[in-house]
Design an enzyme around this catalytic site. Structure first.
Site, PDB file in Angstrom:
ATOM      1  N   VAL A   1      -1.656   5.542   2.458  1.00 58.14           N
ATOM      2  CA  VAL A   1      -2.863   4.706   2.466  1.00 58.14           C
ATOM      3  C   VAL A   1      -2.863   3.793   3.683  1.00 58.14           C
ATOM      4  CG1 VAL A   1      -4.217   3.023   1.153  1.00 58.14           C
ATOM      5  CG2 VAL A   1      -2.862   4.752  -0.055  1.00 58.14           C
TER       6      VAL A   1
ATOM      7  N   LEU B   1       0.864  -1.179   0.000  1.00 61.65           N
ATOM      8  CA  LEU B   1       0.000   0.000   0.000  1.00 61.65           C
ATOM      9  C   LEU B   1       0.900   1.227   0.000  1.00 61.65           C
ATOM     10  CD1 LEU B   1      -2.729  -0.874   2.699  1.00 61.65           C
ATOM     11  CD2 LEU B   1      -2.959  -0.976   0.209  1.00 61.65           C
ATOM     12  N   ASP B   2       0.505   2.259  -0.740  1.00 64.47           N
ATOM     13  CA  ASP B   2       1.263   3.503  -0.737  1.00 64.47           C
ATOM     14  C   ASP B   2       1.369   4.041   0.686  1.00 64.47           C
ATOM     15  OD1 ASP B   2       1.380   3.296  -3.471  1.00 64.47           O
ATOM     16  OD2 ASP B   2      -0.062   4.906  -3.874  1.00 64.47           O
ATOM     17  N   ARG B   3       2.417   4.778   0.945  1.00 64.89           N
ATOM     18  CA  ARG B   3       2.663   5.309   2.294  1.00 64.89           C
ATOM     19  C   ARG B   3       1.450   6.021   2.905  1.00 64.89           C
ATOM     20  NH1 ARG B   3       8.031   7.848   4.790  1.00 64.89           N
ATOM     21  NH2 ARG B   3       7.135   8.745   6.672  1.00 64.89           N
TER      22      ARG B   3
ATOM     23  N   ARG C   1      -4.893   6.229  -7.760  1.00 64.70           N
ATOM     24  CA  ARG C   1      -4.709   7.681  -7.746  1.00 64.70           C
ATOM     25  C   ARG C   1      -4.582   8.236  -9.158  1.00 64.70           C
ATOM     26  NH1 ARG C   1       0.142   7.870  -3.417  1.00 64.70           N
ATOM     27  NH2 ARG C   1      -0.068  10.139  -3.664  1.00 64.70           N
TER      28      ARG C   1
END
Length: 248
Positions: free
Chosen positions: A76, A72-74, A175
């Site tokens: 998120v 997961l992106d930072r 995104r």
């Protein structure tokens, strides 16, 4: 939760909610703004924090194995699944490659998509130097196909709440694909342009992570609801719960 809040006196203090754990699998709720794995920032990362927590809780000497099978992106937060053995890591990775690993998200968008639901296909190209991704023409060298399905579940004051089912796992996929249709995510400092404000938290949450258990083969499904704060608080909890009901 900030990186500083995740560490005390030089070692990890467990504040990461555990959704499920057995000898093969660990499912947790990833805190927002914590990198999934070690990066250039040097901030405490989820993988290292969980390894330290396992070592302490299970009184294990030496290094602890924990396999990262998805990311997961930072910014998120939400449900994530880790593998506790190399065999489990291999089998869960096979589930990812074979599209048997389920990932469902919810997001708050700036604006409202033209269609109330749909399937988006874009070709995404990553620039590793800037850690940014853009949608490009099909056939562009290095571009990878990205596919997701979305459904609009509510609208408030120019914001819309959507449910998203990922069919591919590209970097920054949700995104960039939402930006590409003119509805960047609320609080997206990287892709939100003039619509995002400094200090706003990215409104993207991993509602569900699921896959066949690496040993028993039984279906695993782990859920996490977004925090009760703006903009998530603009919609009732029951709406988030409805997204993770079987059949949705």
């Amino acid at each position: 939760m900030t990186p500083d809040e995740l560490t005390r006196h030089g070692h990890a203090e467990s504040k990461i909610p555990v959704l499920y754990e057995d000898n093969h699998v660990l499912a947790v709720v990833k805190p927002v703004n914590v990198p999934t794995q070690e990066d250039a920032s040097g901030d405490p990362d989820l993988l290292s924090l969980l390894k330290e927590d396992l070592k302490i809780r299970h009184n294990k000497p030496g290094n602890v194995f924990l396999g990262l099978v998805h990311r997961l992106d930072r910014p998120v937060g939400g449900a994530m699944i880790f593998a506790k053995t190399s065999k489990a890591a291999s089998r869960l990775s096979e589930s990812v490659r074979g599209h048997h690993f389920r990932k469902m998200y919810t997001a708050v968008l700036n604006g409202v998509p033209a269609a109330p639901q749909g399937r988006l296909t874009h070709y995404l190209l990553k620039d590793s130097r800037t850690n940014t991704v853009q949608a490009v023409r099909p056939g562009t060298a290095g571009a990878k196909e990205a596919v997701l399905e979305y459904r609009v579940l509510g609208q408030v004051d120019g914001l819309s709440l959507v449910q998203i089912q990922l069919h591919t796992g590209r970097s920054h996929q949700i995104r960039v694909q939402m930006q590409a249709i003119g509805c960047p995510l609320y609080g997206d400092q990287k892709y939100g342009g003039s619509l995002s404000r400094p200090g706003q938290q990215l409104a993207l949450w991993s509602l569900l992570a699921g896959a066949p258990h690496p040993v028993s083969k039984e279906d695993m499904s782990f859920h996490s609801l977004p925090p009760a704060q703006f903009p998530w608080s603009e919609w009732p909890v029951s709406l988030y719960e409805s997204m993770i009901m079987p059949g949705n």
